[in-house]
Design a protein around this motif. Structure first.
Motif, PDB file in Angstrom:
ATOM      1  N   ILE A  39       0.859  -1.340   0.095  1.00 29.85           N
ATOM      2  CA  ILE A  39      -0.026   0.028   0.082  1.00 29.85           C
ATOM      3  C   ILE A  39       0.982   1.070   0.106  1.00 29.85           C
ATOM      4  CG2 ILE A  39      -1.789   1.251   1.190  1.00 29.85           C
ATOM      5  CD1 ILE A  39      -2.578  -1.417   2.613  1.00 29.85           C
ATOM      6  N   PRO A  40       0.718   1.893  -1.136  1.00 25.26           N
ATOM      7  CA  PRO A  40       1.772   3.212  -0.992  1.00 25.26           C
ATOM      8  C   PRO A  40       0.876   4.510  -0.176  1.00 25.26           C
ATOM      9  CG  PRO A  40       0.609   2.999  -3.198  1.00 25.26           C
ATOM     10  CD  PRO A  40       0.463   1.725  -2.437  1.00 25.26           C
ATOM     11  N   SER A  41       0.811   4.176   0.943  1.00 27.86           N
ATOM     12  CA  SER A  41       0.168   5.295   1.644  1.00 27.86           C
ATOM     13  C   SER A  41       1.080   6.280   2.110  1.00 27.86           C
ATOM     14  CB  SER A  41      -0.682   4.376   2.778  1.00 27.86           C
ATOM     15  OG  SER A  41       0.347   3.532   3.546  1.00 27.86           O
ATOM     16  N   TRP A  42       0.268   7.449   2.520  1.00 29.00           N
ATOM     17  CA  TRP A  42       0.868   8.764   2.890  1.00 29.00           C
ATOM     18  C   TRP A  42      -0.128   9.626   3.491  1.00 29.00           C
ATOM     19  CZ3 TRP A  42      -1.081  12.958   0.315  1.00 29.00           C
ATOM     20  CH2 TRP A  42      -1.970  12.337  -0.883  1.00 29.00           C
ATOM     21  N   HIS A  43      -1.567   9.280   3.348  1.00 25.43           N
ATOM     22  CA  HIS A  43      -2.595  10.401   3.898  1.00 25.43           C
ATOM     23  C   HIS A  43      -3.530   9.519   5.014  1.00 25.43           C
ATOM     24  CE1 HIS A  43      -6.333  12.754   3.436  1.00 25.43           C
ATOM     25  NE2 HIS A  43      -5.429  13.719   2.868  1.00 25.43           N
ATOM     26  N   VAL A  44      -4.144  10.433   5.737  1.00 23.24           N
ATOM     27  CA  VAL A  44      -4.933   9.674   6.781  1.00 23.24           C
ATOM     28  C   VAL A  44      -5.815   8.957   6.388  1.00 23.24           C
ATOM     29  CG1 VAL A  44      -6.412  11.708   6.925  1.00 23.24           C
ATOM     30  CG2 VAL A  44      -5.918  10.691   8.989  1.00 23.24           C
ATOM     31  N   THR A  45      -6.248   9.010   5.015  1.00 20.82           N
ATOM     32  CA  THR A  45      -7.307   8.450   4.525  1.00 20.82           C
ATOM     33  C   THR A  45      -7.065   6.964   4.180  1.00 20.82           C
ATOM     34  OG1 THR A  45      -7.377   9.434   2.494  1.00 20.82           O
ATOM     35  CG2 THR A  45      -8.861  10.286   4.047  1.00 20.82           C
ATOM     36  N   HIS A  46      -5.631   6.766   3.915  1.00 21.52           N
ATOM     37  CA  HIS A  46      -4.916   5.535   3.268  1.00 21.52           C
ATOM     38  C   HIS A  46      -4.908   4.384   4.484  1.00 21.52           C
ATOM     39  CE1 HIS A  46      -3.226   8.501   0.088  1.00 21.52           C
ATOM     40  NE2 HIS A  46      -4.592   8.197  -0.025  1.00 21.52           N
ATOM     41  N   PRO A  47      -5.293   3.164   4.219  1.00 16.98           N
ATOM     42  CA  PRO A  47      -6.292   2.634   3.521  1.00 16.98           C
ATOM     43  C   PRO A  47      -7.674   2.868   4.123  1.00 16.98           C
ATOM     44  CG  PRO A  47      -5.319   1.096   4.471  1.00 16.98           C
ATOM     45  CD  PRO A  47      -4.517   2.124   5.176  1.00 16.98           C
ATOM     46  N   GLY A  48      -8.802   2.561   3.335  1.00 15.58           N
ATOM     47  CA  GLY A  48      -9.950   2.604   4.073  1.00 15.58           C
ATOM     48  C   GLY A  48     -10.169   1.303   4.528  1.00 15.58           C
ATOM     49  N   MET A  49     -11.351   1.013   5.617  1.00 13.96           N
ATOM     50  CA  MET A  49     -11.515  -0.085   6.382  1.00 13.96           C
ATOM     51  C   MET A  49     -11.997  -1.295   5.302  1.00 13.96           C
ATOM     52  SD  MET A  49     -13.255   0.768  10.042  1.00 13.96           S
ATOM     53  CE  MET A  49     -13.305  -0.795  10.310  1.00 13.96           C
ATOM     54  N   ALA A  50     -12.723  -0.985   4.493  1.00 16.14           N
ATOM     55  CA  ALA A  50     -13.238  -2.094   3.596  1.00 16.14           C
ATOM     56  C   ALA A  50     -11.802  -2.725   2.651  1.00 16.14           C
ATOM     57  CB  ALA A  50     -14.602  -1.703   2.735  1.00 16.14           C
ATOM     58  N   GLN A  51     -11.390  -1.861   2.470  1.00 17.52           N
ATOM     59  CA  GLN A  51     -10.041  -2.060   1.535  1.00 17.52           C
ATOM     60  C   GLN A  51      -9.018  -2.985   2.361  1.00 17.52           C
ATOM     61  OE1 GLN A  51     -11.654   0.829   1.368  1.00 17.52           O
ATOM     62  NE2 GLN A  51     -12.499   0.276  -0.738  1.00 17.52           N
ATOM     63  N   MET A  52      -9.062  -2.462   3.650  1.00 20.41           N
ATOM     64  CA  MET A  52      -7.840  -3.419   4.462  1.00 20.41           C
ATOM     65  C   MET A  52      -8.417  -4.760   4.793  1.00 20.41           C
ATOM     66  SD  MET A  52      -4.894  -2.957   6.139  1.00 20.41           S
ATOM     67  CE  MET A  52      -4.418  -1.455   6.802  1.00 20.41           C
ATOM     68  N   GLU A  53      -9.780  -4.682   5.056  1.00 20.28           N
ATOM     69  CA  GLU A  53     -10.214  -6.114   5.256  1.00 20.28           C
ATOM     70  C   GLU A  53     -10.092  -7.031   4.074  1.00 20.28           C
ATOM     71  OE1 GLU A  53     -14.282  -7.639   7.332  1.00 20.28           O
ATOM     72  OE2 GLU A  53     -14.568  -6.233   5.711  1.00 20.28           O
ATOM     73  N   ARG A  54     -10.131  -6.466   2.926  1.00 14.32           N
ATOM     74  CA  ARG A  54      -9.956  -7.273   1.374  1.00 14.32           C
ATOM     75  C   ARG A  54      -8.627  -7.732   1.397  1.00 14.32           C
ATOM     76  NH1 ARG A  54     -13.402  -3.108  -1.163  1.00 14.32           N
ATOM     77  NH2 ARG A  54     -15.285  -3.442  -1.036  1.00 14.32           N
ATOM     78  N   ALA A  78       2.540  -1.452   4.171  1.00 10.54           N
ATOM     79  CA  ALA A  78       2.350  -0.032   3.992  1.00 10.54           C
ATOM     80  C   ALA A  78       3.382   0.836   4.226  1.00 10.54           C
ATOM     81  CB  ALA A  78       1.232   0.513   5.047  1.00 10.54           C
ATOM     82  N   THR A  79       3.670   1.806   3.249  1.00 11.51           N
ATOM     83  CA  THR A  79       4.849   2.727   3.312  1.00 11.51           C
ATOM     84  C   THR A  79       4.677   3.635   4.451  1.00 11.51           C
ATOM     85  OG1 THR A  79       3.840   4.069   1.598  1.00 11.51           O
ATOM     86  CG2 THR A  79       5.325   2.368   0.809  1.00 11.51           C
ATOM     87  N   GLU A  80       3.586   4.276   4.756  1.00 12.03           N
ATOM     88  CA  GLU A  80       3.179   4.878   6.042  1.00 12.03           C
ATOM     89  C   GLU A  80       1.844   5.006   6.330  1.00 12.03           C
ATOM     90  OE1 GLU A  80       4.810   7.188   7.574  1.00 12.03           O
ATOM     91  OE2 GLU A  80       6.950   7.316   6.621  1.00 12.03           O
ATOM     92  N   LEU A  81       1.630   4.415   7.699  1.00 10.48           N
ATOM     93  CA  LEU A  81       0.228   4.283   8.041  1.00 10.48           C
ATOM     94  C   LEU A  81       0.105   5.327   9.118  1.00 10.48           C
ATOM     95  CD1 LEU A  81      -2.327   2.543   7.847  1.00 10.48           C
ATOM     96  CD2 LEU A  81      -1.538   1.306   9.942  1.00 10.48           C
ATOM     97  N   LEU A  82      -0.671   6.584   8.904  1.00  4.03           N
ATOM     98  CA  LEU A  82      -0.579   7.627   9.686  1.00  4.03           C
ATOM     99  C   LEU A  82      -1.567   7.162  10.936  1.00  4.03           C
ATOM    100  CD1 LEU A  82       0.088   9.068   7.234  1.00  4.03           C
ATOM    101  CD2 LEU A  82      -1.402  11.073   8.254  1.00  4.03           C
ATOM    102  N   PRO A  83      -1.212   7.649  12.393  1.00  3.19           N
ATOM    103  CA  PRO A  83      -1.831   7.327  13.665  1.00  3.19           C
ATOM    104  C   PRO A  83      -3.561   7.161  13.544  1.00  3.19           C
ATOM    105  CG  PRO A  83      -0.087   8.749  14.164  1.00  3.19           C
ATOM    106  CD  PRO A  83      -0.340   8.609  12.493  1.00  3.19           C
ATOM    107  N   ALA A  84      -4.088   8.111  12.939  1.00  4.11           N
ATOM    108  CA  ALA A  84      -5.532   8.379  12.777  1.00  4.11           C
ATOM    109  C   ALA A  84      -5.953   6.823  11.859  1.00  4.11           C
ATOM    110  CB  ALA A  84      -5.802   9.382  12.080  1.00  4.11           C
ATOM    111  N   ALA A  85      -4.985   6.726  10.648  1.00  3.02           N
ATOM    112  CA  ALA A  85      -5.383   5.623  10.023  1.00  3.02           C
ATOM    113  C   ALA A  85      -5.333   4.149  10.392  1.00  3.02           C
ATOM    114  CB  ALA A  85      -4.705   5.634   8.472  1.00  3.02           C
ATOM    115  N   ALA A  86      -4.241   4.159  11.567  1.00  4.25           N
ATOM    116  CA  ALA A  86      -3.938   3.021  12.267  1.00  4.25           C
ATOM    117  C   ALA A  86      -5.138   2.536  13.350  1.00  4.25           C
ATOM    118  CB  ALA A  86      -2.877   3.097  13.014  1.00  4.25           C
ATOM    119  N   GLN A  87      -5.664   3.678  14.017  1.00  8.15           N
ATOM    120  CA  GLN A  87      -7.008   3.515  14.903  1.00  8.15           C
ATOM    121  C   GLN A  87      -8.256   3.282  13.914  1.00  8.15           C
ATOM    122  OE1 GLN A  87      -6.975   7.766  16.476  1.00  8.15           O
ATOM    123  NE2 GLN A  87      -6.981   6.610  18.441  1.00  8.15           N
TER     124      GLN A  87
END
Length: 414
Positions: free
Chosen positions: A323-338, A353-362
């Motif tokens: 997951i080339p993530s860098w934003h608070v919305t990366h990734p979505g919950m349904a997407q992570m489940e899949r 994931a390249t970057e999982l922000l704290p809010a996305a981790a929560q």
């Protein structure tokens, strides 16, 4: 099954006691990734905290860069600059790629691919950015990499004639096109993607054993027959003002094959159909259908809510996702489940994931046990011949950060 068991057994952080020797790879003296060797295929998903950038070093020394983003958004919504803010992302990416390419005796790029024209993929503009010597454009993203690691050919989704599918009327898009224009004036290569082609991106050495097909782009997808493609969009005359294709839907998608190893990357392709109102807007499904199963796949659109639909996971069926993530919305919950395959009784997948922000981790807390990494460069190293591969995570908070995680070997299923 043996490959699945092996990969789960040998996946852990160095601090947790898993030595790289367990994976059959000697650690570099400084704790970093051992240099590339001939016959090895390396795919580096570079974490700058500012968008996508993937550097590929082929088994024969072919060099390819896919995207280089320099997005600018409000602090708190995006990751910190990696490794820091003392240089622009394009310079960091070039320095990283040059270090890796040194082992192959390379200091230039054979190919540079812009999946689509958005700031987090080609570069943003800003008042403080340097200008090119001719003054026609600001040096940012891909154009900045081109300054440090010159590219022989840049592949764009449609340059110079975008027809009915023009880029956004925005400063970053105008700046990007001005760079392409400057390359052409200087006699340097720029080409529109040939969807379906397995010849547009060629190894430096004939018979090197790997191939890259342009699966989709600019509203077209490979038919699965020869090098033919078909349109994904209906006649524009039949579409209303709110029904036009958007830039993400035009993203270039590539499939790379080396021996039994397969890899997919599709930029920001999306699967959203406005809840079924506009089925043709799902450009992701026909693309992954044309692709078929691979070993490693990059999550479309950073795992955002409008991508990585059920067919994306089902058709690609990889052992690992990046997951080339860098934003608070990366990734979505349904997407992570899949992506993690978090269904009752299902075998989990490795997800990096390249970057999982704290809010996305929560938000994704229930899926975190299946997430192999939350920060760092993700490197896929395919063994000579393409029968197996390993995945390493490198510390991106330091320019020459060491290995923080080593996974594998994974047996390729072919």
């Amino acid at each position: 099954m043996r490959g699945l068991i092996a990969r789960r057994q040998f996946c852990g952080g160095l601090a947790g006691g898993l030595l790289l020797a367990a994976t059959g790879t000697a650690r570099a003296a400084d704790g970093g990734l051992p240099p590339w060797t001939p016959g090895t295929l390396d795919i580096h998903h570079i974490d700058t905290g500012r968008g996508n950038a993937t550097f590929i070093l082929g088994p024969d020394g072919t060099t390819l860069l896919i995207d280089c983003g320099t997005t600018r958004e409000a602090p708190g919504l995006i990751a910190p600059c990696r490794p820091d803010a003392t240089r622009q992302p394009g310079e960091w990416v070039a320095r990283y790629a040059l270090r890796q390419a040194r082992a192959a005796g390379r200091d230039s790029l054979d190919y540079m691919v812009a999946t689509h024209i958005h700031p987090d993929h080609v570069g943003d503009t800003a008042p403080d950015l340097p200008r090119a010597p001719d003054g026609d454009y600001q040096v940012t993203g891909l154009s900045q990499v081109d300054r440090y690691m010159p590219a022989t050919l840049v592949i764009d989704r449609a340059y110079p004639d975008y027809g009915a599918l023009p880029p956004l009327n925005a400063p970053f898009a105008a700046n990007y096109r001005a760079w392409l224009d400057a390359r052409v004036r200087g006699g340097r290569g720029v080409a529109a993607a040939r969807v379906g082609s397995v010849e547009q991106i060629r190894p430096r050495t004939p018979g090197a054993g790997f191939a890259i097909r342009v699966l989709a782009g600019n509203g077209r997808v490979w038919t699965g027959q020869g090098q033919d493609s078909r349109s994904l969009f209906p006649d524009s005359a039949t579409l209303g003002p709110g029904e036009r294709p958007v830039e993400n839907m035009m993203s270039l998608a590539l499939r790379l094959d080396y021996g039994r190893f397969g890899y997919f990357t599709g930029g920001d392709l999306t699967a959203s159909t406005h809840d079924g109102l506009l089925p043709w807007m799902d450009v992701e499904t026909p693309t992954v259908t044309a692709c078929g199963r691979v070993e490693v796949a990059v999550a479309d659109h950073h795992g955002y809510f409008d991508a990585c639909g059920p067919e994306f996971v089902r058709r690609l069926d990889p052992q690992a996702f990046v997951i080339p993530s860098w934003h608070v919305t990366h990734p979505g919950m349904a997407q992570m489940e899949r992506l993690t395959n978090a269904w009752p009784g299902a075998k989990p997948r490795d997800v990096f994931a390249t970057e999982l922000l704290p809010a996305a981790a929560q938000i994704n807390e229930r899926f975190l046990p299946a997430l192999r990494s939350r920060q760092g460069h993700v490197v896929v190293r395919v063994a000579p011949g393409g029968d197996s591969y390993r995945i390493f995570v490198l510390d991106s908070t330091r320019e020459e950060g060491g290995i923080t995680l080593a996974c594998g070997p994974y047996a390729c299923r072919g």
